[in-house]
Design a protein around this motif. Structure first.
Motif, PDB file in Angstrom:
ATOM      1  N   ILE A  44     -11.237 -10.975  19.157  1.00 28.42           N
ATOM      2  CA  ILE A  44     -11.256 -10.817  17.694  1.00 28.42           C
ATOM      3  C   ILE A  44     -12.603 -11.233  17.081  1.00 28.42           C
ATOM      4  N   VAL A  45     -13.308 -12.169  17.731  1.00 26.82           N
ATOM      5  CA  VAL A  45     -14.594 -12.602  17.172  1.00 26.82           C
ATOM      6  C   VAL A  45     -15.755 -11.744  17.663  1.00 26.82           C
ATOM      7  N   SER A  46     -15.501 -10.872  18.668  1.00 26.51           N
ATOM      8  CA  SER A  46     -16.610 -10.143  19.298  1.00 26.51           C
ATOM      9  C   SER A  46     -17.347  -9.238  18.321  1.00 26.51           C
ATOM     10  N   ALA A  47     -16.619  -8.657  17.354  1.00 25.24           N
ATOM     11  CA  ALA A  47     -17.248  -7.750  16.391  1.00 25.24           C
ATOM     12  C   ALA A  47     -17.900  -8.505  15.233  1.00 25.24           C
ATOM     13  N   SER A  48     -17.701  -9.826  15.176  1.00 23.51           N
ATOM     14  CA  SER A  48     -18.171 -10.592  14.009  1.00 23.51           C
ATOM     15  C   SER A  48     -19.083 -11.757  14.386  1.00 23.51           C
ATOM     16  N   ALA A 162      -3.649  -6.002  22.672  1.00 22.21           N
ATOM     17  CA  ALA A 162      -4.332  -7.091  21.960  1.00 22.21           C
ATOM     18  C   ALA A 162      -5.847  -7.071  22.165  1.00 22.21           C
ATOM     19  N   PRO A 163      -6.356  -7.011  23.416  1.00 28.46           N
ATOM     20  CA  PRO A 163      -7.814  -6.960  23.555  1.00 28.46           C
ATOM     21  C   PRO A 163      -8.417  -5.651  23.065  1.00 28.46           C
ATOM     22  N   THR A 164      -7.640  -4.567  23.110  1.00 24.22           N
ATOM     23  CA  THR A 164      -8.157  -3.264  22.678  1.00 24.22           C
ATOM     24  C   THR A 164      -8.384  -3.226  21.177  1.00 24.22           C
ATOM     25  N   ILE A 165      -7.433  -3.782  20.403  1.00 23.81           N
ATOM     26  CA  ILE A 165      -7.569  -3.728  18.938  1.00 23.81           C
ATOM     27  C   ILE A 165      -8.251  -4.970  18.377  1.00 23.81           C
ATOM     28  N   GLY A 166      -8.613  -5.926  19.261  1.00 23.45           N
ATOM     29  CA  GLY A 166      -9.270  -7.149  18.806  1.00 23.45           C
ATOM     30  C   GLY A 166     -10.491  -6.886  17.933  1.00 23.45           C
ATOM     31  N   PRO A 167     -11.448  -6.040  18.412  1.00 23.53           N
ATOM     32  CA  PRO A 167     -12.617  -5.745  17.567  1.00 23.53           C
ATOM     33  C   PRO A 167     -12.246  -5.073  16.242  1.00 23.53           C
ATOM     34  N   THR A 168     -11.190  -4.228  16.273  1.00 22.21           N
ATOM     35  CA  THR A 168     -10.744  -3.555  15.046  1.00 22.21           C
ATOM     36  C   THR A 168     -10.255  -4.568  14.021  1.00 22.21           C
ATOM     37  N   VAL A 169      -9.347  -5.431  14.461  1.00 28.23           N
ATOM     38  CA  VAL A 169      -8.777  -6.450  13.565  1.00 28.23           C
ATOM     39  C   VAL A 169      -9.880  -7.375  13.051  1.00 28.23           C
ATOM     40  N   GLY A 170     -10.757  -7.807  13.990  1.00 26.73           N
ATOM     41  CA  GLY A 170     -11.851  -8.691  13.599  1.00 26.73           C
ATOM     42  C   GLY A 170     -12.772  -8.053  12.573  1.00 26.73           C
ATOM     43  N   GLY A 171     -13.072  -6.762  12.772  1.00 26.25           N
ATOM     44  CA  GLY A 171     -13.932  -6.038  11.835  1.00 26.25           C
ATOM     45  C   GLY A 171     -13.327  -5.956  10.448  1.00 26.25           C
ATOM     46  N   TYR A 172     -12.041  -5.631  10.380  1.00 24.95           N
ATOM     47  CA  TYR A 172     -11.344  -5.529   9.092  1.00 24.95           C
ATOM     48  C   TYR A 172     -11.317  -6.869   8.365  1.00 24.95           C
ATOM     49  N   TRP A 181     -11.694 -16.395   8.143  1.00 23.58           N
ATOM     50  CA  TRP A 181     -10.315 -15.919   8.167  1.00 23.58           C
ATOM     51  C   TRP A 181      -9.906 -15.340   9.525  1.00 23.58           C
ATOM     52  N   LEU A 182     -10.866 -15.135  10.417  1.00 20.48           N
ATOM     53  CA  LEU A 182     -10.522 -14.768  11.802  1.00 20.48           C
ATOM     54  C   LEU A 182      -9.661 -15.865  12.420  1.00 20.48           C
ATOM     55  N   PHE A 183      -9.841 -17.089  11.948  1.00 22.53           N
ATOM     56  CA  PHE A 183      -9.113 -18.250  12.490  1.00 22.53           C
ATOM     57  C   PHE A 183      -7.978 -18.689  11.563  1.00 22.53           C
ATOM     58  N   PHE A 184      -8.216 -18.655  10.244  1.00 22.10           N
ATOM     59  CA  PHE A 184      -7.162 -19.063   9.305  1.00 22.10           C
ATOM     60  C   PHE A 184      -5.927 -18.170   9.418  1.00 22.10           C
ATOM     61  N   ILE A 185      -6.135 -16.900   9.808  1.00 18.74           N
ATOM     62  CA  ILE A 185      -5.016 -15.952   9.859  1.00 18.74           C
ATOM     63  C   ILE A 185      -3.996 -16.335  10.932  1.00 18.74           C
ATOM     64  N   ASN A 186      -4.402 -17.210  11.867  1.00 15.77           N
ATOM     65  CA  ASN A 186      -3.477 -17.657  12.927  1.00 15.77           C
ATOM     66  C   ASN A 186      -2.518 -18.753  12.465  1.00 15.77           C
ATOM     67  N   VAL A 187      -2.840 -19.403  11.355  1.00 17.02           N
ATOM     68  CA  VAL A 187      -2.142 -20.648  11.015  1.00 17.02           C
ATOM     69  C   VAL A 187      -0.671 -20.427  10.667  1.00 17.02           C
ATOM     70  N   VAL A 188      -0.380 -19.548   9.707  1.00 17.58           N
ATOM     71  CA  VAL A 188       1.022 -19.343   9.289  1.00 17.58           C
ATOM     72  C   VAL A 188       1.877 -18.784  10.439  1.00 17.58           C
ATOM     73  N   PRO A 189       1.424 -17.707  11.141  1.00 20.32           N
ATOM     74  CA  PRO A 189       2.224 -17.238  12.293  1.00 20.32           C
ATOM     75  C   PRO A 189       2.372 -18.324  13.354  1.00 20.32           C
ATOM     76  N   GLY A 190       1.311 -19.132  13.563  1.00 18.47           N
ATOM     77  CA  GLY A 190       1.370 -20.178  14.581  1.00 18.47           C
ATOM     78  C   GLY A 190       2.433 -21.223  14.279  1.00 18.47           C
ATOM     79  N   ILE A 191       2.544 -21.603  13.015  1.00 17.95           N
ATOM     80  CA  ILE A 191       3.584 -22.565  12.611  1.00 17.95           C
ATOM     81  C   ILE A 191       4.966 -21.959  12.832  1.00 17.95           C
ATOM     82  N   GLY A 192       5.124 -20.691  12.426  1.00 17.43           N
ATOM     83  CA  GLY A 192       6.408 -20.004  12.598  1.00 17.43           C
ATOM     84  C   GLY A 192       6.809 -19.887  14.057  1.00 17.43           C
TER      85      GLY A 192
END
Length: 527
Positions: A44-48, A162-172, A181-192
């Motif tokens: 996810i960080v590769s594109a950013s 997951a690895p295939t769309i990682g650059p896509t998600v990271g880019g968006y 937000w590449l990292f903050f986006i993990n917080v709520v799902p991670g708690i759940g």
């Protein structure tokens, strides 16, 4: 070999009937989301990376460690998960992994220096890695064998998607918000995920007494072996391998640690990983296939964006949109693969997938600097189809025929092979691109002379273009040199795709060494 359906604590936890209990399925799906987050964060960080570099005022060599630190930590933790899963139990280990991954994601988002970011990324990779093999192990111990054709495509889809769309998600995310937000986006799902696993997972019981026999020496040797191996593979291609002092030192540490690790594993009373699982032929060959599939999975997730960025000049967002074709293909093809596994010999499906993957790569050997979305469309569809047909049956053949009490340890080794394959694939692809680019530049420069009419015409055209803007001759020569270099780079991409084509065609023959697996709808012994 042991009977795959022999009763064991893990299997006794599975439903007696072929029906999947809704609570158990829901718990498994929550775990799959955790695995998806962990694998997604590899790419996810590769594109950013350029945005992270600017945000943390880091150099290009420093920011590459944002990726490398995660990979090194993950590759050490994945094989360790087998022992920890038996000691802590699936529920506790997964909850600790998910919670640790979530907290370290939050810390990554708040990082203000590159040193902080590298530390938290390493922690994120180490803690999150436990989720990946735990999901694989649960899929093949908790559910009845007749349902493997359902759970198999789910984890196979996540592992490839997951690895295939990682650059896509990271880019968006980076384009719409910021790199934090590449990292903050993990917080709520991670708690759940953490709370959901603690509330619902009841697959097995912990055996804390195993921790009294934890092999710290084995862990140290394994960390030295796998950590330095990952570093050598990551950094080697750009620093001329052993000609660089740090790469050479790590290579020596890797070799010495490997010898110590293998000695320790075969002599310790309770080894950190049990390599005797490789005595099962289908598992051993399945691991080889998984290693080689990892080369294509991570290799092409690297080579396509690099071509689009370097040659086409695409932004991270445009690269993501172009790469999304493979992700959609995998998502659509997964249910079909699950259905066919019940009806067709899975060895034929693997061979078909590898051949289709090779055909997709072969179509890219004719690549030019004009290849755009539509030229990449069919090769990417073939890549998605081939990857799903190859990976999902390989998972089932390697893990689905093992005795349940061996699956936890085997799952860690199996997932390690995919990651190591990816590391080797990137190292080989980078080496091919670097060496072939140099070769093509030399060959093209030999032909671009005053005696070549096309070269002379092109130079004259550039000189006229730059007339009145300064030293037109010097500017024209520079422009021609850039043109030659870009063409050499494009030709090297074609060479890399050709190498992958031959590799996967040859690999398709390896399935002849697999024993015919038992049909998923049947019980009985594993072959």
């Amino acid at each position: 070999m042991a009977n795959a359906t022999t009763a064991s604590p893990a299997m006794m936890a599975a439903p007696a009937s072929d029906r999947i209990a809704p609570k158990r399925l829901f718990a498994f799906i929550i775990m799959v989301f955790g695995m998806f987050m962990s694998i997604l964060d590899i790419q996810i960080v590769s594109a950013s990376l350029s945005e992270i570099q600017a945000g943390l005022s880091a150099s290009s060599s420093e920011v590459s460690w944002v990726q490398t630190a995660y990979l090194i930590a993950e590759v050490i933790a994945i094989p360790l998960s087998g022992f920890l899963s038996r000691a802590f139990g699936t529920r506790l280990l997964f909850a600790i992994s998910a919670a640790g991954f979530t907290i370290s994601s939050l810390l990554c988002g708040f990082a203000t220096t590159i040193e902080e970011m590298i530390l938290w990324r390493a922690l994120q990779g180490f803690l999150g890695a436990g989720m990946i093999p735990t999901v694989f192990a649960s899929a093949y111990t908790v559910f009845p064998r007749s349902k493997f054709h359902i759970v198999g495509p789910i984890i196979g889809l996540v592992a490839t998607l997951a690895p295939t769309i990682g650059p896509t998600v990271g880019g968006y995310i980076t384009d719409l918000m910021s790199w934090n937000w590449l990292f903050f986006i993990n917080v709520v799902p991670g708690i759940g995920i953490t709370l959901g696993v603690l509330a619902l997972v009841d697959f097995d019981e912990p055996h804390f007494e195993l921790l009294d026999r934890f092999d710290w020496w084995g862990l140290s040797f394994m960390a030295g072996f796998l950590g330095t191996l990952e570093y050598v593979l990551e950094e080697g291609p750009q620093y001329e391998w052993l000609q660089d002092t740090s790469v050479a030192i790590c290579a020596w540490i890797c070799a010495i640690s490997a010898i110590a690790f293998f000695w320790r594993v075969f002599t310790a009373a309770e080894p950190i990983v049990n390599l005797r699982t490789f005595s099962n032929r289908n598992f051993a060959i399945g691991c080889v296939l998984q290693f080689c599939i990892g080369i294509g999975l991570y290799g092409l997730t690297y080579i396509y964006p690099r071509y689009l960025a370097e040659v086409r000049g695409y932004s991270a967002l445009m690269i993501g949109e172009t790469m999304f074709v493979s992700g959609i293909t995998m998502f659509l093809i997964a249910p079909l693969v699950g259905r066919l596994m019940v009806k067709i010999d899975m060895r034929y499906m693997i061979a078909f997938g590898l051949v289709v993957f090779a055909i997709g790569s072969y179509q890219m050997t004719w690549i030019t600097r004009d290849y755009d979305f539509y030229e990449l469309l069919v090769p990417q569809i073939l890549r998605g189809v081939g990857m799903m047909f190859a990976m999902v049956p390989t998972n089932n053949i390697a893990l689905g025929t093992l005795a349940p009490d061996r699956v936890k340890n085997a799952s860690g080794l199996f997932n390690l092979m995919r990651n190591l394959g990816g590391a080797v694939g990137l190292a080989v692809i980078n080496t091919v691109l670097n060496d072939r680019t140099d070769l093509h530049i030399t060959r093209l420069q030999e032909r671009v002379t005053w005696g070549n009419a096309t070269a002379t015409e092109t130079l004259t055209m550039f000189m006229q273009k730059f007339q009145g803007l300064g030293d037109s001759t010097l500017m024209a020569m520079k422009q021609l040199s850039q043109l030659v270099h870009r063409q050499a780079v494009v030709m090297s991409f074609g060479d890399a795709f050709f190498v992958l084509t031959l590799f996967y065609l040859g690999l398709s023959l390896l399935v002849t060494l697999l024993s015919k697996p038992v049909s998923p709808t049947a019980g009985g012994d594993a072959h």
